[in-house]
Write an enzyme that holds these catalytic residues in place. Structure first.
Site, short mmCIF file in Angstrom:
data_model
loop_
_atom_site.label_atom_id
_atom_site.label_comp_id
_atom_site.label_asym_id
_atom_site.label_seq_id
_atom_site.Cartn_x
_atom_site.Cartn_y
_atom_site.Cartn_z
CG ASP A 174 -0.57 5.68 2.08
OD1 ASP A 174 -1.91 5.83 2.13
OD2 ASP A 174 -0.09 5.32 3.24
CG HIS A 206 -6.30 6.66 1.69
ND1 HIS A 206 -5.98 6.15 0.66
CD2 HIS A 206 -5.26 6.34 2.41
CE1 HIS A 206 -5.02 5.93 0.84
NE2 HIS A 206 -5.11 5.78 2.35
CG ASP A 238 0.20 1.88 5.05
OD1 ASP A 238 -0.18 1.28 4.76
OD2 ASP A 238 0.93 2.08 5.70
CG HIS A 264 -1.22 1.37 1.01
ND1 HIS A 264 -2.53 1.50 0.24
CD2 HIS A 264 -1.89 2.31 2.29
CE1 HIS A 264 -3.00 3.01 0.79
NE2 HIS A 264 -2.78 3.10 2.19
CG ASP A 320 -4.89 3.12 4.62
OD1 ASP A 320 -5.50 3.33 6.02
OD2 ASP A 320 -4.21 4.41 4.55
#
Length: 907
Positions: free
Chosen positions: A176, A568, A425, A174, A288
């Site tokens: 971000d 997000h 992450d 994941h 998430d």
């Protein structure tokens, strides 16, 4: 043709009146008795009489000119009314402002066929309606043992004897696009290494699988890799080893994002994938976002995805769905009478999407199978039991331990197909982790698959591998409802991950950037429409060589920056300060570029002769209505300087229907007259511009113009400096100081009446609505429609929430108040300003930290009420509390009364 005849007749009438008036004047002079006295020389006494007669004649001529002028204005108004221009307001003596009724409807009627879902019956009731589910749950947060938020899971060893368990372990990382680090910093530090290693390590064993979702990162990496590596990626996608899930530019927030931006970032990602890799996503992956809207499954369904996965759902909902085996369901829109919006959804059952919370209910055991945490690494297991590398000596024991977790997790679902994510992450950023995870898991899989008595088949898989196996096991095609699986309607807000830690603080975190997001979104839509229209015209006129085609790149960059901000941790306001500033710079850069695109396109479109178009970036033909000096500054509205030459204002309507709007413009003189492009007067209102509760901006006035704007079109208005001081009707303002000794700077040209005390309760009204206010606060207290004997109560009050003194406090993510809200009690009473005018009236209340403005429109077709709430300072910094507005009413349907209830416009 009919209109021209009417104008001709009216013009002839004016001429006849003028001639007849002159005839009457001459006749009066001829019948004057002093004219019949004999003699060629007038006596001195008669000279004075003749002089008086001449003065009377001049006065009569002036009156005649005034009459003709009034008739001419009437003809112009009639012409404007016939052509669809709004009629001019008038102010009868001792009366309120009056506007003539509209000659045509301002809103088009909606055909029932336009809303097909409203025609049919309600259809079958869903098995799970989230509002009903919430009302049933106790939310008691009982300790569930090793699965703290759940319950103890048991099974019989022979449950899989007739139907083996099929396990798909899905490796993922994941990423971000901004959170602790900026987007670029994450890319250079971690993401590029993840993707580079992915290409190498996936080719080492065809049994390996990997999924990726954030196309913003993937496209940046793609631009920096070789042709050979791109070909390798296409092969991995083609043979099913690499799957692009969801395919959006980001994994968007679903609470703050507007659906336009959600769709736009989805389109941007899907088009990139189609253009560069030739693939369309099949499954959605959202591990998430902080809660889930029912809008997203609808968008995914309409994008031809057949299944999706979600994770961050309130732990009590997860526990309830797990106990009833409802963690997989068909997600349907509440308004859908059939199955046209259904999409299959898988809900992860445990606390997080990291490895300790995905293999089964016991994180202490699952953490032992996160091989990045092997001894000697930088991270370890909080449960103090580290992973062990898998060897021939321990594989049987380790495989049995892991299989027990798989079996327990599978008991929460209705099928014998199990999904086990493997990632976290920014995982797999080092080659050593790829080796540790894939080699150790493959040894476990090989052992499990070699033991028929265990009745399990385990393998690496993609998300769609799992869904395809599930569909096959259930004997259905993708997209169909599996037999026995429930149908769910509703959403999954608000999210809590533990105790009473509700993730609702991010609804209001960094509101300035949330507002800037909406501004950029509106400008992007306008720029896309105008650019498309201008480019089509330019190509048709064969002048596209002179039109700035480079504007397309500016549009593309703006779309991507808007899409990036839907992440997000971006629009939510949960990123670190430096990251938030980076987002702000990107938004402002795109906003500035979009203004250039809009200016260039509008310049081209308003030209009558397109051949005269010349693009000069250094000297744009049109200026914009506002500017921003930095990413965190408020917009500064442009003040139009009036002189002897007319100034032209170009107004754009980005809506698909004609629109009657009140257009505000700042000018430097109160002597202003607003005309249409054809020179016809338009209804307008002049008001002072206020910088605070008691201070006006010197030499700056707001003229509000009522204009009918064509659908997806431009309208040109003229601003003239008028010698007539009453060319534009002026609003009248009353200022109530509530006993406070405050200096007031009066506007020079707009009436202002100052009252030292508080106002008595008062009302504003138009033809359809009466709004009444409390004099001491200026807040709305009742509404009454025309024709009703009794109004509707409206209550609005400001409240403050304190924050807890314990370790856990409210912040960017969480809202943790110290108790019930308390009334907001500023040290000084509010200053209330009441302004009344022909187009609109408004009531502004200025408190210490916040102001409210309630505006009532008087214009036919724009009748209604708007409410704006603006924070004057950062509330959290000044009083360390959360400020809220509680608004309640006994009105059954807000739509009946509020045509423009904007909610909170926080500045």
């Amino acid at each position: 043709m009919k209109l021209k005849k009417q104008v001709t007749v009216c013009g002839a009438a004016i001429f006849c009146v003028a001639v007849f008036s002159l005839y009457l004047m001459l006749d009066r002079v001829q019948h004057d008795p002093t004219r019949h006295q004999s003699g060629g020389n007038f006596p001195r006494s008669q000279i004075s009489v003749l002089q008086n007669r001449i003065e009377q004649l001049e006065q009569l001529l002036e009156e005649n000119h005034e009459i003709i002028s009034h008739i001419k204005d009437s003809v112009l108004e009639l012409t404007a009314h016939a052509e669809g221009q709004p009629a001019l307001p008038h102010h009868p003596p001792n009366g309120s402002w009056v506007l003539p009724p509209e000659s045509r409807p301002s809103f088009l009627s909606v055909s029932p066929q336009d809303c097909q879902f409203a025609l049919g019956g309600k259809g079958q009731s869903p098995d799970l309606q989230m509002m009903a589910v919430y009302s049933l749950l106790p939310f008691d947060n009982q300790d569930g043992g090793v699965w703290k938020q759940g319950f103890d899971i048991t099974y019989e060893p022979n449950e899989w004897d007739t139907e083996p368990l099929q396990v798909f372990v899905v490796p993922h990382s994941h990423n971000d696009p901004g959170w602790i680090k900026t987007f670029d910093k994450y890319y250079y530090d971690q993401t590029q290494h993840i993707l580079n290693s992915m290409v190498l390590k996936m080719q080492e064993d065809p049994r390996r699988r990997f999924i990726w979702s954030e196309i913003s990162f993937f496209s940046k990496w793609w631009d920096n890799i070789s042709v050979q590596k791109r070909a390798a990626v296409r092969r991995l996608v083609g043979n099913g080893q690499l799957e692009m899930v969801t395919g959006g530019w980001v994994m968007p927030d679903e609470a703050n994002s507007h659906y336009f931006a959600m769709i736009d970032q989805l389109i941007e990602g899907h088009q990139w994938l189609e253009k560069n890799i030739g693939v369309t996503p099949r499954s959605g992956w959202a591990v998430d976002p902080f809660g889930y809207s029912s809008t997203m499954p609808y968008l995914l369904k309409r994008s031809n995805l057949t299944a999706m996965l979600i994770q961050r759902v309130h732990y009590a909902i997860k526990k309830h769905f797990a106990a009833t085996q409802n963690l997989e369901f068909m997600w349907r829109q509440t308004w859908d009478p059939d199955t046209s919006t259904d999409i299959f959804c898988h809900m992860m059952p445990f606390y997080s999407y990291d490895v300790p919370h995905t293999c089964g209910p016991d994180p202490k055991i699952c953490c032992q199978f996160d091989f990045k945490r092997l001894p000697g690494g930088r991270i370890n297991c909080p449960w103090k039991v580290p992973p062990r590398a898998i060897t021939d000596a321990n594989v049987a024991e380790r495989a049995q331990l892991l299989l027990d977790q798989y079996r327990k997790k599978s008991k929460l679902y209705r099928s014998k197909v199990l999904l086990v994510p493997l990632g976290d992450d920014f995982r797999y950023d080092k080659p050593q982790e790829w080796d540790a995870q894939f080699l150790n898991y493959q040894r476990i899989f090989d052992f499990l698959n070699s033991r028929p008595d265990l009745h399990v088949q385990a393998q690496f898989g993609t998300l769609s591998d799992y869904f395809d196996a599930l569909y096959k096991k259930l004997g259905i095609v993708p997209g169909m409802r599996p037999p026995g699986f429930p149908v769910l309607t509703g959403d999954f807000f608000s999210y809590a991950d533990r105790e009473d830690h509700y993730w609702t603080g991010y609804f209001t975190s960094r509101p300035f950037y949330k507002s800037l997001d909406r501004v950029l979104e509106a400008h992007l839509r306008g720029a896309e429409i105008l650019y498309s229209l201008a480019l089509a015209h330019a190509r048709h006129a064969s002048v596209d060589g002179r039109y700035p085609l480079s504007d397309y790149a500016l549009l593309s960059n703006a779309r991507r920056n808007l899409g990036l901000f839907q992440h997000h941790d971006a629009i939510t306001g949960t990123a670190k300060e430096a990251v938030a500033v980076d987002y702000g710079v990107r938004l402002l850069h795109s906003l500035t570029n979009l203004k250039r695109v809009i200016s260039n396109a509008a310049h081209y479109l308003v030209l009558g002769d397109k051949d005269t178009y010349r693009h000069d970036p250094a000297a744009p033909f049109l200026g914009m209505d506002e500017t921003r000096s930095s990413q965190d500054s408020l917009p500064e509205r442009t003040v139009v300087k009036l002189d002897t030459s007319p100034r032209f204002l170009v107004v754009f309507n980005p809506l698909e229907q004609e629109r009657l709007s009140v257009v505000p413009v700042l000018v430097d003189s109160p002597h202003v007259r607003v005309l249409s492009e054809e020179g016809q007067p338009l209804p307008s209102q002049l008001s002072a511009t206020w910088s605070s509760a008691t201070d006006v901006v010197p030499d700056v006035y707001q003229v509000s113009v009522l204009a009918r704007l064509p659908a997806l079109g431009l309208r040109v208005l003229q601003l003239h400096k008028s010698l007539d001081s009453h060319a534009t009707p002026r609003s009248s303002t009353r200022l109530y100081l509530h006993g406070r000794d405050l200096p007031v700077h009066k506007p020079e040209a707009v009436p202002l009446h100052i009252f030292p005390a508080a106002a008595a309760d008062f009302c504003l009204e138009n033809q359809h609505l009466q709004a009444c206010f409390l004099g001491r606060t200026g807040l709305l207290q009742s509404l009454r429609q025309a024709g009703e004997e009794q109004g509707h109560r409206v209550s609005s009050e400001f409240l403050v929430y304190g924050t807890r003194t314990s370790k856990d406090k409210s912040g960017a993510y969480l809202f943790l108040p110290d108790g019930e809200a308390k009334p907001y009690a500023p040290k000084d009473p509010p200053v209330v300003r009441v302004m009344e005018g022909p187009l609109f009236s408004e009531v502004a209340s200025y408190y210490q930290h916040v102001q409210t403005v309630v505006r009532l429109y008087n214009v036919p077709g724009v009748e209604g009420l708007s409410l704006d709430v603006s924070c004057l300072v950062d509330i959290r910094d000044h009083i360390n509390k959360e400020l809220a507005l509680r608004f309640s009413t006994d009105i059954e349907s807000d739509d009946t009364f509020f045509t423009d209830l904007n909610g909170f416009q926080v500045r």
